[in-house]
Design an enzyme around this catalytic site. Structure first.
Site, PDB file in Angstrom:
ATOM      1  N   CYS A   7     -34.505  42.695 124.319  1.00 48.28           N
ATOM      2  CA  CYS A   7     -35.386  41.960 123.684  1.00 48.28           C
ATOM      3  C   CYS A   7     -35.695  40.524 124.312  1.00 48.28           C
ATOM      4  O   CYS A   7     -36.469  39.659 123.993  1.00 48.28           O
ATOM      5  CB  CYS A   7     -35.117  41.746 122.149  1.00 48.28           C
ATOM      6  SG  CYS A   7     -33.209  41.145 121.912  1.00 48.28           S
ATOM      7  N   ASN A   9     -28.112  40.508 115.203  1.00 51.22           N
ATOM      8  CA  ASN A   9     -29.177  40.795 114.380  1.00 51.22           C
ATOM      9  C   ASN A   9     -30.007  41.846 115.072  1.00 51.22           C
ATOM     10  O   ASN A   9     -30.542  42.643 114.082  1.00 51.22           O
ATOM     11  CB  ASN A   9     -30.054  39.670 114.442  1.00 51.22           C
ATOM     12  CG  ASN A   9     -30.620  39.188 115.837  1.00 51.22           C
ATOM     13  OD1 ASN A   9     -29.724  39.158 116.832  1.00 51.22           O
ATOM     14  ND2 ASN A   9     -31.829  38.791 115.954  1.00 51.22           N
ATOM     15  N   SER A  57     -25.392  35.343 121.083  1.00 55.94           N
ATOM     16  CA  SER A  57     -26.510  34.842 120.474  1.00 55.94           C
ATOM     17  C   SER A  57     -26.671  33.350 120.344  1.00 55.94           C
ATOM     18  O   SER A  57     -25.463  32.675 120.533  1.00 55.94           O
ATOM     19  CB  SER A  57     -26.727  35.515 119.123  1.00 55.94           C
ATOM     20  OG  SER A  57     -26.884  36.761 119.132  1.00 55.94           O
ATOM     21  N   ASP A  88     -28.647  43.529 124.156  1.00 52.70           N
ATOM     22  CA  ASP A  88     -29.092  42.139 123.829  1.00 52.70           C
ATOM     23  C   ASP A  88     -27.803  41.120 124.473  1.00 52.70           C
ATOM     24  O   ASP A  88     -27.009  41.623 124.799  1.00 52.70           O
ATOM     25  CB  ASP A  88     -29.260  41.774 122.383  1.00 52.70           C
ATOM     26  CG  ASP A  88     -29.894  40.821 122.001  1.00 52.70           C
ATOM     27  OD1 ASP A  88     -30.511  40.091 122.689  1.00 52.70           O
ATOM     28  OD2 ASP A  88     -29.929  40.400 120.837  1.00 52.70           O
TER      29      ASP A  88
END
Length: 169
Positions: A124, A23, A88, A84
């Protein structure tokens, strides 16, 4: 917000996004359709972003977009390094595979030497320390990860204030 705070501008920034396409990669691509950037995406051949989306953003012509399988090439001359987690939410079963595919794309102090002298690092959060980014880097002088987290808090509060205003209209 953090890039604007640290560099004084948001356009024409040389950004290297390193790691698995997710994302955040899509967010960077969408930003590149609106703000002129020099965006380099460094990832393995097996974790490429949606290349149709990349092509569409390139056709818009606002930003320079490069997808590379070389972390050093992605980082070369970058002002901002961004990463990141490699797996995820909902993908934690892929972590072992991603670690072997993406080890070269880990942000380390050695990789950081290929960026601009005053480059800074963003993430993030939450970070998987010593996977996508080393402890040395996330805690180092070029990390602005915690400034970024604070700025995200302020941005989210501003959104809530605006939503509250709309609720009373």
């Amino acid at each position: 917000l953090t890039i604007k705070e640290k560099l004084g501008r948001i356009d024409k920034v040389r950004i290297a996004y390193l790691g698995a396409s997710n994302n955040m990669t899509n967010s960077w691509l969408n930003i590149a359709a609106r703000i002129p950037l020099d965006l380099r995406i460094g990832t393995s051949p097996k974790t490429l972003p949606d290349m149709e989306l990349v092509r569409k953003i390139q056709e818009i012509g606002i930003s320079s977009i490069k997808v590379t399988n070389s972390a050093t090439e992605a980082v070369d001359g970058a002002e901002v390094l961004y990463t990141d987690v490699w797996a995820s939410m909902g993908e934690k079963d892929k972590i072992t595979e991603r670690e072997s595919l993406l080890k070269e794309f880990q942000i380390t102090s050695i990789l950081l030497q290929h960026a601009e002298k005053n480059a800074f690092v963003l993430h993030c959060l939450p970070a998987e320390r010593d996977k996508e980014i080393t402890d040395e880097v996330i805690e180092g002088r070029q990390s602005v990860v915690f400034d970024q987290a604070e700025n995200r808090l302020h941005a989210q509060k501003a959104i809530l204030v605006q939503l509250e205003k709309w609720n009373h209209v």
